[in-house]
Design an enzyme around this catalytic site. Structure first.
Site, PDB file in Angstrom:
ATOM      1  N   GLU A 117      10.299 -14.179 -19.691  1.00  0.00           N
ATOM      2  CA  GLU A 117       9.938 -12.773 -19.487  1.00  0.00           C
ATOM      3  C   GLU A 117       8.801 -12.363 -20.435  1.00  0.00           C
ATOM      4  OE1 GLU A 117      10.305 -10.752 -17.275  1.00  0.00           O
ATOM      5  OE2 GLU A 117      10.170  -8.732 -18.069  1.00  0.00           O
TER       6      GLU A 117
ATOM      7  N   ASN B 295       0.941   0.487   5.822  1.00  0.00           N
ATOM      8  CA  ASN B 295       1.466  -0.389   4.768  1.00  0.00           C
ATOM      9  C   ASN B 295       2.183  -1.530   5.465  1.00  0.00           C
ATOM     10  OD1 ASN B 295       2.684  -1.561   2.511  1.00  0.00           O
ATOM     11  ND2 ASN B 295       4.420  -0.152   2.601  1.00  0.00           N
ATOM     12  N   GLY B 296       1.819  -2.775   5.144  1.00  0.00           N
ATOM     13  CA  GLY B 296       2.462  -3.932   5.784  1.00  0.00           C
ATOM     14  C   GLY B 296       1.407  -4.905   6.284  1.00  0.00           C
TER      15      GLY B 296
ATOM     16  N   LYS C  79       5.310 -10.953 -18.983  1.00  0.00           N
ATOM     17  CA  LYS C  79       4.794  -9.622 -19.358  1.00  0.00           C
ATOM     18  C   LYS C  79       3.397  -9.748 -19.947  1.00  0.00           C
ATOM     19  CE  LYS C  79       6.859  -7.376 -17.624  1.00  0.00           C
ATOM     20  NZ  LYS C  79       8.162  -7.517 -17.012  1.00  0.00           N
TER      21      LYS C  79
ATOM     22  N   HIS D  98       8.558 -32.609 -24.374  1.00  0.00           N
ATOM     23  CA  HIS D  98       8.393 -33.362 -23.127  1.00  0.00           C
ATOM     24  C   HIS D  98       7.081 -33.017 -22.440  1.00  0.00           C
ATOM     25  CE1 HIS D  98      12.410 -34.927 -23.541  1.00  0.00           C
ATOM     26  NE2 HIS D  98      12.814 -33.706 -23.839  1.00  0.00           N
TER      27      HIS D  98
ATOM     28  N   CYS E  34       0.853  -1.184   0.000  1.00  0.00           N
ATOM     29  CA  CYS E  34       0.000   0.000   0.000  1.00  0.00           C
ATOM     30  C   CYS E  34       0.890   1.236   0.000  1.00  0.00           C
ATOM     31  CB  CYS E  34      -0.874   0.001   1.238  1.00  0.00           C
ATOM     32  SG  CYS E  34      -1.860  -1.494   1.400  1.00  0.00           S
TER      33      CYS E  34
ATOM     34  N   TRP F 259      -3.559  -2.018  -1.486  1.00  0.00           N
ATOM     35  CA  TRP F 259      -3.496  -3.317  -2.155  1.00  0.00           C
ATOM     36  C   TRP F 259      -3.970  -4.313  -1.113  1.00  0.00           C
ATOM     37  CZ3 TRP F 259      -1.076  -8.109  -1.660  1.00  0.00           C
ATOM     38  CH2 TRP F 259      -1.130  -8.920  -2.799  1.00  0.00           C
TER      39      TRP F 259
ATOM     40  N   GLU G 167       0.759 -10.709 -17.327  1.00  0.00           N
ATOM     41  CA  GLU G 167       0.633  -9.669 -16.313  1.00  0.00           C
ATOM     42  C   GLU G 167      -0.266  -8.514 -16.756  1.00  0.00           C
ATOM     43  OE1 GLU G 167       4.485  -7.966 -15.526  1.00  0.00           O
ATOM     44  OE2 GLU G 167       3.910  -7.398 -13.506  1.00  0.00           O
TER      45      GLU G 167
ATOM     46  N   ARG H  42       1.468   1.331  -6.071  1.00  0.00           N
ATOM     47  CA  ARG H  42       1.609   0.359  -4.977  1.00  0.00           C
ATOM     48  C   ARG H  42       0.308  -0.398  -4.691  1.00  0.00           C
ATOM     49  NH1 ARG H  42       5.176   1.116  -0.617  1.00  0.00           N
ATOM     50  NH2 ARG H  42       7.096   1.983  -1.413  1.00  0.00           N
TER      51      ARG H  42
ATOM     52  N   LYS I 289       3.121  -2.692  -7.587  1.00  0.00           N
ATOM     53  CA  LYS I 289       4.504  -2.562  -8.020  1.00  0.00           C
ATOM     54  C   LYS I 289       5.481  -3.115  -6.999  1.00  0.00           C
ATOM     55  CE  LYS I 289       7.756  -0.839 -10.675  1.00  0.00           C
ATOM     56  NZ  LYS I 289       8.047  -1.660 -11.861  1.00  0.00           N
TER      57      LYS I 289
HETATM   58  O1  M6R Z   1      10.922  -4.749  -6.875  1.00  0.00           O
HETATM   59  P1  M6R Z   1      11.317  -6.131  -7.284  1.00  0.00           P
HETATM   60  O2  M6R Z   1      12.249  -6.158  -8.453  1.00  0.00           O
HETATM   61  O3  M6R Z   1      11.870  -6.939  -6.135  1.00  0.00           O
HETATM   62  O4  M6R Z   1       9.976  -6.828  -7.734  1.00  0.00           O
HETATM   63  C1  M6R Z   1       9.960  -8.185  -8.096  1.00  0.00           C
HETATM   64  C2  M6R Z   1       8.683  -8.551  -8.809  1.00  0.00           C
HETATM   65  O5  M6R Z   1       7.586  -8.285  -7.982  1.00  0.00           O
HETATM   66  C3  M6R Z   1       8.519  -7.777 -10.119  1.00  0.00           C
HETATM   67  O6  M6R Z   1       9.607  -7.973 -10.977  1.00  0.00           O
HETATM   68  C4  M6R Z   1       7.236  -8.236 -10.839  1.00  0.00           C
HETATM   69  O7  M6R Z   1       7.355  -9.549 -11.266  1.00  0.00           O
HETATM   70  C5  M6R Z   1       6.949  -7.281 -12.000  1.00  0.00           C
HETATM   71  N1  M6R Z   1       5.618  -6.793 -11.898  1.00  0.00           N
HETATM   72  C6  M6R Z   1       7.113  -7.920 -13.335  1.00  0.00           C
HETATM   73  O8  M6R Z   1       6.837  -7.048 -14.371  1.00  0.00           O
END
Ligand code: M6R
Length: 608
Positions: free
Chosen positions: A480, A99-100, A484, A503, A2, A75, A487, A27, A603
């Protein structure tokens, strides 16, 4: 996860709170809320489910006045995204944003219930307000009430308290979640990060673990975990407006993709000696000759960067590398033999699992190293050596430029290790560095294929499932690409090593399941092309992402082809990040998805 903010201003607090929350929305965006104390000392709040715009609309009809206030963007962890669960939480004369996670909230709730005090929400946070309110009722001052409350809390928190009748007081506390205090002219601010406070002030003090700050417009008094008054450094944090705004782009993600030639150029200038002959990373005290193993740990895209780095370290520096997902590593009690350096990668530097994994490795590994984008972050501060990846503020939830900066920093580190370990001579190093220096130019060319990618992405967006294939150092890029795409477009996607296809995953192939094949000209091209043929033989449409040299032999029969400029093999993984990012971006746009704020995500993942 958050975002929290606090304002003791000269003018109305509500617009400043909303502006700061806008910068923290990355966040979390399940709900948002603010509370203020008006000139008569009255504490009031407004909360709205969903994105910040809903709160802004509410404030038009039901404005809040007052120069002191707190705000929150959520969040959801405990309890659904409802108004009741939205922060600020209020009990009696106190309101709080958090936050936490308060891990012992159930026990605290039960204790309060025995006294006839019931919670209105399902959140862990509300007990904080209830405890503080009970202490105020018992006659404690606000600071005494907060101190007594903090003593009862287990878990992680960044908290900011506001009190009825106290128009010149905020109390903030940090344990496990970052918190910054901003210093204005006769004004004071609190924020989850410096970006939130950028429009108000650039003079920032970061609270340290266990700190509590009692804040008035005259300044902040900070106390450490033992209650001792302490001085924490105030620094000027210059956040270039262009770097934290959209700069004319429709989305932060588009802007951050486009910034890559420039930020990669920054990394290369910072970490290659001016005569181009050596790597100049800040790795003082780390000698790769004394290392027998490198353990790389991270989450999400940062974890994928580690997988790509493994290929470089093992191939060029002949250094064995193991790569782990932080949430697994932290609980596995992995033995860390002497001679191991443990390296943690995190854009935010605050990811809870990565931080916990770092703490596990401390005292076991010869050294802990981190690659971070936020130099003031917990992971940076707690590791023996912190290497900034220099991507600049990354706002979009989908990581793009941080990924390529992580890769570039890793590539430089692998070359440095290779040279130190005698696996690369001076000329060999200079040649590889020269190849890396071509990256900004190559990336600019790659960005120019956006129109072609947009067209293909439109068609790809019609699929329910998509496979990504790559071999060798292209395998992490396949992962990746899949991450992406799922996501931000919510299309189901999987990345596989091309050789693994037969496989199991080949059973998924049909004419409705496109496969994206990443196949530049490299030592494994023929093998990848064979796997691609296996897909096409079963009616699967293939999108081939390749270069002009490989295209001649590889492209036949593909449904679509994207051609990148030819690049030296060493730098290909960095270059191939761009088309997979653009593909996901345009597929999400075609589907009308919220690119910068995909559902259910945040994020910075500061909870387990
Ligand atoms: O801040 P960080 O690099 O530790 O975050 C890790 C992941 O949460 C972050 O890379 C996440 O997978 C991204 N949203 C991917 O685009």
């Amino acid at each position: 996860m958050c975002g929290i903010v606090g304002v003791l201003g000269d003018h109305e607090a509500a617009p400043l709170l909303v502006e700061a929350l806008k910068r923290l929305e990355y966040r979390g965006y399940d709900s948002a809320g603010i509370a203020t104390v008006n000139e008569a000392g009255r504490l009031d709040r407004r909360r709205a489910v969903g994105k910040l715009v809903n709160l802004s609309d509410l404030l038009v009809h039901e404005p809040l006045s007052g120069r002191a206030g707190i705000g929150h963007t959520r969040w959801a962890t405990h309890g659904a995204a409802t108004r009741e669960n939205a922060h600020p939480h209020r009990a009696g004369r106190v309101a709080v944003v958090h936050n936490g996670i308060i891990e012992n909230f159930r026990a605290l709730r039960a204790e309060l219930a025995e006294d006839g005090i019931e919670a209105d929400s399902e959140t862990d946070t509300e007990v904080v307000a209830l405890l503080a309110a009970r202490h105020l009722e018992q006659g404690m001052t606000p600071d005494e009430a907060v101190t007594a409350t903090l003593e009862r809390l287990e878990g992680a928190f960044a908290l900011c308290f506001l009190f009825e009748g106290e128009g010149d007081l905020l109390i903030a506390a940090r344990k496990g979640s970052p918190l910054a205090i901003g210093h204005g002219e006769g004004e004071m601010f609190v924020g989850s990060d410096a970006i939130a406070l950028a429009p108000m002030t650039e003079r920032i003090t970061y609270l340290e673990e266990g700190d509590r700050a009692v804040i008035s417009r005259a300044g902040a008094q900070i106390f450490d975990a033992d209650g001792r008054r302490v001085n924490r450094e105030m620094r000027e944090v210059r956040l270039d407006a262009a770097r934290i705004g959209k700069a004319g782009y429709r989305h932060f993600m588009a802007k951050e993709i486009a910034e890559q030639p420039a930020v990669i150029g920054d990394v290369l200038s910072a970490y290659i000696a001016s005569d181009g002959s050596a790597v100049s990373l800040p790795l003082e005290g780390l000698d790769f000759r004394n290392i027998s193993r490198l353990t790389l740990v991270a989450c999400g895209t940062a974890h994928i960067a580690c997988l790509a780095a493994k290929y470089w370290f093992e191939r060029y520096a002949r250094l064995p590398v193991e790569v782990d997902i932080a949430s697994e590593f932290r609980y596995r009690e992995a033995p860390i033999p002497p001679g191991t350096v443990a390296l943690f990668v995190s854009q935010s530097g605050e990811t809870a699992d990565t931080l916990a994994a770092l703490r596990y490795a401390q005292g076991k590994a010869d050294k802990t190293v981190s690659l971070v984008n936020v130099p003031e972050s917990s992971i940076a501060r707690e590791s023996d050596i912190a290497v900034p990846i220099l991507a600049g503020a990354e706002i979009s939830v989908a990581s793009t430029k941080a990924f390529t900066c992580q890769l570039t920093t890793f590539a430089l580190m692998a070359l440095h290790a290779a040279r130190q370990r005698g696996e690369l001579d001076r000329a060999g190093l200079a040649a590889q560095l020269a190849d890396l220096r071509r990256l900004p130019g190559l990336m600019s060319h790659a960005l120019a294929i956006e129109d072609a990618l947009r067209e293909v992405a439109r068609e790809l967006a019609e699929a329910r499932d998509v496979l990504f294939l790559g071999r060798g150092q292209m395998y992490p890029l396949a992962l990746e690409g899949a991450l992406k795409l799922k996501e931000i477009s919510y299309i189901h996607a999987e990345g596989y090593p091309a050789g693994e296809l037969k496989h199991g995953p080949i059973a998924l192939i049909d004419k409705a399941t496109p496969t994206v094949v990443l196949a530049p000209h490299d030592g494994l091209l023929d093998k990848t092309v064979s796997n691609m043929q296996e897909v096409m033989a079963r009616g699967g449409p293939v999108l081939l992402i390749t270069d002009s040299r490989a295209a001649e032999s590889a492209a036949e029969g593909a449904w679509a082809q994207i051609t990148l400029p030819e690049a030296p093999e060493f730098v290909q993984p960095i270059l191939y990040a761009l088309p997979v990012q653009m593909l996901a971006y345009h597929a999400a746009l075609a589907l009308g998805k919220d690119v910068d704020q995909p559902r259910n995500l945040a994020k910075s993942v500061t909870v387990e």
